[in-house]
Design a protein around this motif. Structure first.
Motif, mmCIF file in Angstrom:
data_model
loop_
_atom_site.group_PDB
_atom_site.id
_atom_site.type_symbol
_atom_site.label_atom_id
_atom_site.label_comp_id
_atom_site.label_asym_id
_atom_site.label_seq_id
_atom_site.Cartn_x
_atom_site.Cartn_y
_atom_site.Cartn_z
ATOM 1 N N UNK B 171 0.795 -1.111 -0.017
ATOM 2 C CA UNK B 171 0.096 -0.243 0.080
ATOM 3 C C UNK B 171 0.717 1.308 0.138
ATOM 4 N N UNK B 176 -4.942 5.139 1.101
ATOM 5 C CA UNK B 176 -6.390 5.112 1.833
ATOM 6 C C UNK B 176 -6.762 6.440 1.639
ATOM 7 N N UNK B 186 -10.333 3.245 -1.121
ATOM 8 C CA UNK B 186 -8.876 2.939 -1.256
ATOM 9 C C UNK B 186 -8.608 3.326 -2.804
ATOM 10 N N UNK B 188 -7.165 2.313 -5.924
ATOM 11 C CA UNK B 188 -6.522 0.947 -6.337
ATOM 12 C C UNK B 188 -5.124 1.135 -7.086
ATOM 13 N N UNK B 191 -2.233 0.507 -4.507
ATOM 14 C CA UNK B 191 -2.377 -0.879 -3.908
ATOM 15 C C UNK B 191 -1.699 -1.889 -4.863
ATOM 16 N N UNK B 193 -0.161 -5.731 -5.945
ATOM 17 C CA UNK B 193 0.517 -7.093 -5.513
ATOM 18 C C UNK B 193 2.114 -7.229 -5.357
ATOM 19 N N UNK B 205 0.457 -11.164 -2.026
ATOM 20 C CA UNK B 205 0.017 -9.813 -1.480
ATOM 21 C C UNK B 205 -1.167 -9.151 -1.891
ATOM 22 N N UNK B 206 -1.645 -8.016 -2.110
ATOM 23 C CA UNK B 206 -0.924 -7.146 -1.297
ATOM 24 C C UNK B 206 -1.487 -7.506 0.548
ATOM 25 N N UNK B 210 -2.730 -1.285 5.847
ATOM 26 C CA UNK B 210 -2.093 -0.040 4.996
ATOM 27 C C UNK B 210 -0.866 0.337 5.380
ATOM 28 N N UNK B 451 -5.524 -4.254 -11.441
ATOM 29 C CA UNK B 451 -6.450 -5.495 -10.769
ATOM 30 C C UNK B 451 -6.988 -6.552 -11.615
#
Lengths: 455, 455
Positions: B171, B176, B186, B188, B191, B193, B205-206, B210, B451
């Motif tokens: 993160x 956040x 959040x 994305x 954030x 992997x 992961x993640x 945070x 994602x």
């Protein structure tokens, strides 16, 4: 009311900042508090003021993004439960501290030791909610290609719990001498190797901390599948379970309590506490408005993601205002089997679309939703409690801190007036408050194992 | 003294109820407090009053009974460090919280998550002391027949630390959003992997928490072997190390700081803090009497057991008033290699019997022992600090609470008068107090990973 009246046990299930999937968007929710200890401290102290038996924390070992829908819209940043409860133990005095820890991605020695430590530091207030995990995405964080099969997970869980309890027993009560004069710190005849050699684990022991104040921290279990029921009947002291109707809950209650006999246990040795999601209003209209408002706050991506994860099946390709697609057979679900069945039944029974279903469960996540004035909430809890469906409830406030404040200020006093809930903690430990006996060490009667050289 | 004068960093190494192996028998030691949170709370608050950088907790994953000598006479019942430090985070405000966790018997996801949690709950005060474990008896508690070989342990440790840091970075800062209006919890794109696939671990992961307030909790390392030095030069921010003489310590200091260049690091990015065992008296005679008293309290069984474990070789068959037997070659020692060498050298240099050697090290366990009045203690710390042997010290009080009280009441003011130690905490986080920069996320500059569906 008589002094000996049976009273309900209550857990305060903290899902921050509220159980509803859209809770964090609600004006009452302190969403900025998700990683702030001051917020958790306030919640725990509120629950303790309400005389709750315990704070209960769920857990998962991956972000809630199983179907690529969760990162943006879902609360995925929370403290690890044992870390948080350890901190909360320092600012509370009476309330139990129940943390969820998976048996699939842990080692019994670590788990036994951490709960024993929390039990000592908190003066006997620790509880372990045993889960077996249910997602592939957790496996991928622990060097595994895929998740253990359902049955394998339960076999491992049974062995895991047994090893943990053996380790808790490995120091008998009274093993600590701390006699400065003689130089004897411990009585070696009361410290035992556990010498476990099983399918999944080999653990020699003993633990490197003395027996917990409660003997064993309270063991909670959440599974309601066949394998889950059997494991609970054998090993659990509290069950956290999800039922929608009185009849289902009664059936589960008598089924599990009935299974206990074969393990030499009496029904009193297990407290069944279904989850309850209470939407409380000073008037019924106020409660209904609150429910409606939460529904409207659900982002569709978050709703479909939640539902997909709960049934272990990807619903993202289907129209949100259409019906549920043909779902796989339950035998092919390697996740929460009982939750899958419950949600499928609910959609069938009420003829819900995907949106309708996620709106219906976005708060309680499959647990029982109750709504109304404080008296109506108390009525609904009492109905299950007096009719053989529950020994108590795990309360899941829709928003935090508001939903917990309301329960403590409005519902608890009503339960107390009816004689259904304590006005003071009965004991010093969680086990005493729950009315569970303190177990003897399995090694207490056995002859001492001689200390031989171990390396 | 100038405001910019370099000042030493200090850790308060809590080994309850004192570092000396016989500490618990001393009249000053609160031995009954080993499992009592109130005792630890008092100690942590004393250390914070003294402006220590951090509380430091060692750890082991088995009872100290490697040679069948430890159960009766040794303190083998202590809380698990992370549990204890989490509780202490709730009753302290400034002091850092450093827990030892082994990379040999853990999973990076758990470790990253727990330290991130502690860092959030404490407002940026967490530190991880990375160890690789050193005993067969630990292996036997984790379903292994034998301990990993020394080199293998360090390879695994290097990979482990890298994965943990990647997870802390997964993160980015600012990921956040918690934007109630838009429904975006959040961002994305911030954030990530980690998608680690290595020799020992595969971790996708993640993390499900945070980024920690410190970016990364401070990473401490304790090994001083060749492999340990190399790992420290590459990855450590603090080294906790054991040296007896100024010359040895200087050599180590310049050696490790010299190795850092090849990893693109500057010497300031690593604080070298040798362990120091201070016996403090208002007069020198008082300090000497205290040292003598502790020596006399050592039960021979405990002394031989401690020494055997420290050198990973069983001394119980040998006469306690005879010399050390012929010891194996250091290459065949699969434990703490540097400690083995240090103790062997010490016995040779001073011509010590087994009893003489365990008496010599029963307090400091191989670390430097200093003795005298507060001014003499300060002199000895200053000598190493100003002569390129240390950036600070990990203080190991002989007894607790007495040894810590004395250090805080008598030695700290002397160091402060000399301008060698802070009078107020400089920053809000441990990292700020130690003068270590906050690392950027490794993912911060990289393009976002899309994602994709993960199951």
């Amino acid at each position: 009311m008589s002094k000996s009246q049976r009273q309900m046990k209550l857990g305060a299930f903290f899902m921050i900042p509220g159980h509803h999937v859209a809770a964090w968007r609600h004006s009452e929710a302190e969403a900025q508090g998700v990683l702030d200890f001051k917020f958790y401290k306030k919640l725990a102290q509120t629950a303790e003021r309400g005389k709750f038996d315990m704070v209960f924390l769920a857990d998962g070992l991956a972000v809630w993004d199983r179907f690529g829908t969760g990162i943006s819209h879902t609360v995925n940043a929370r403290p690890e439960p044992l870390t948080l409860l350890s901190a909360l133990s320092a600012v509370t005095e009476h309330i139990g501290l129940a943390a969820t820890v998976s048996t699939t991605y842990n080692e019994p020695f670590h788990v036994a030791r951490k709960f024993a430590s929390l039990d000592h530091l908190s003066g006997g207030r620790a509880a372990w909610n045993v889960v077996t995990s249910s997602g592939e995405n957790e496996a991928h964080n622990f060097s595994r290609d895929s998740h253990l099969l359902h049955e394998k997970r339960y076999e491992r869980a049974r062995e895991f719990v047994d090893v943990v309890r053996a380790l808790w027993d490995s120091w008998e009560d009274g093993a600590l001498l701390i006699d400065k004069e003689s130089g004897l710190f411990a009585d070696k005849d009361k410290v035992h190797y556990v010498n476990h050699k099983g399918e999944a684990f080999s653990v020699k022991g003993p633990l490197n901390i003395a027996r917990p104040p409660q003997g064993h921290p309270v063991v909670i279990q959440a599974g309601s599948s066949e394998a889950g029921k059997e494991l609970a009947a054998e090993t659990a002291e509290v069950i956290f379970t999800a039922w929608q109707t009185l009849e289902e809950a009664q059936k589960f209650y008598s089924n599990v309590k009935g299974r206990m006999l074969q393990y030499g246990r009496t029904p009193d040795e297990l407290k069944i506490m279904p989850g309850v999601f209470p939407i409380i209003g000073r008037t019924r209209a106020e409660a209904e408005a609150k429910a409606e408002q939460l529904k409207e706050l659900i982002h569709p991506t978050a709703g479909v993601g939640l539902l997909s994860a709960l049934i272990s099946y990807d619903l993202t390709p289907y129209p949100v205002d259409g019906p549920l697609p043909e779902l796989p057979d339950i035998r092919d679900i390697n996740g929460g089997k009982s939750r899958f069945q419950l949600l499928k039944d609910l959609a069938d029974r009420e003829g819900l679309t995907i949106r309708g279903l996620y709106q219906r469960i976005a708060g309680a996540r499959g647990h029982r939703e109750i709504l109304g004035t404080p008296a109506e909430i108390a009525d609904q809890l009492e109905e299950w409690f007096v009719n053989g469906a529950a020994d108590g409830f795990n309360i899941m406030p829709p928003t935090l801190p508001g939903g917990l404040d309301d329960f403590v200020e409005l519902v608890i006093p009503e339960l107390q007036r009816r004689g259904l809930f304590r006005t003071e903690y009965e004991g010093a430990t969680l086990r005493e408050n729950l009315g569970l006996a303190r177990p003897a060490s399995r090694f207490a009667a056995a002859p001492a194992v001689p200390q031989t050289q171990t390396s």
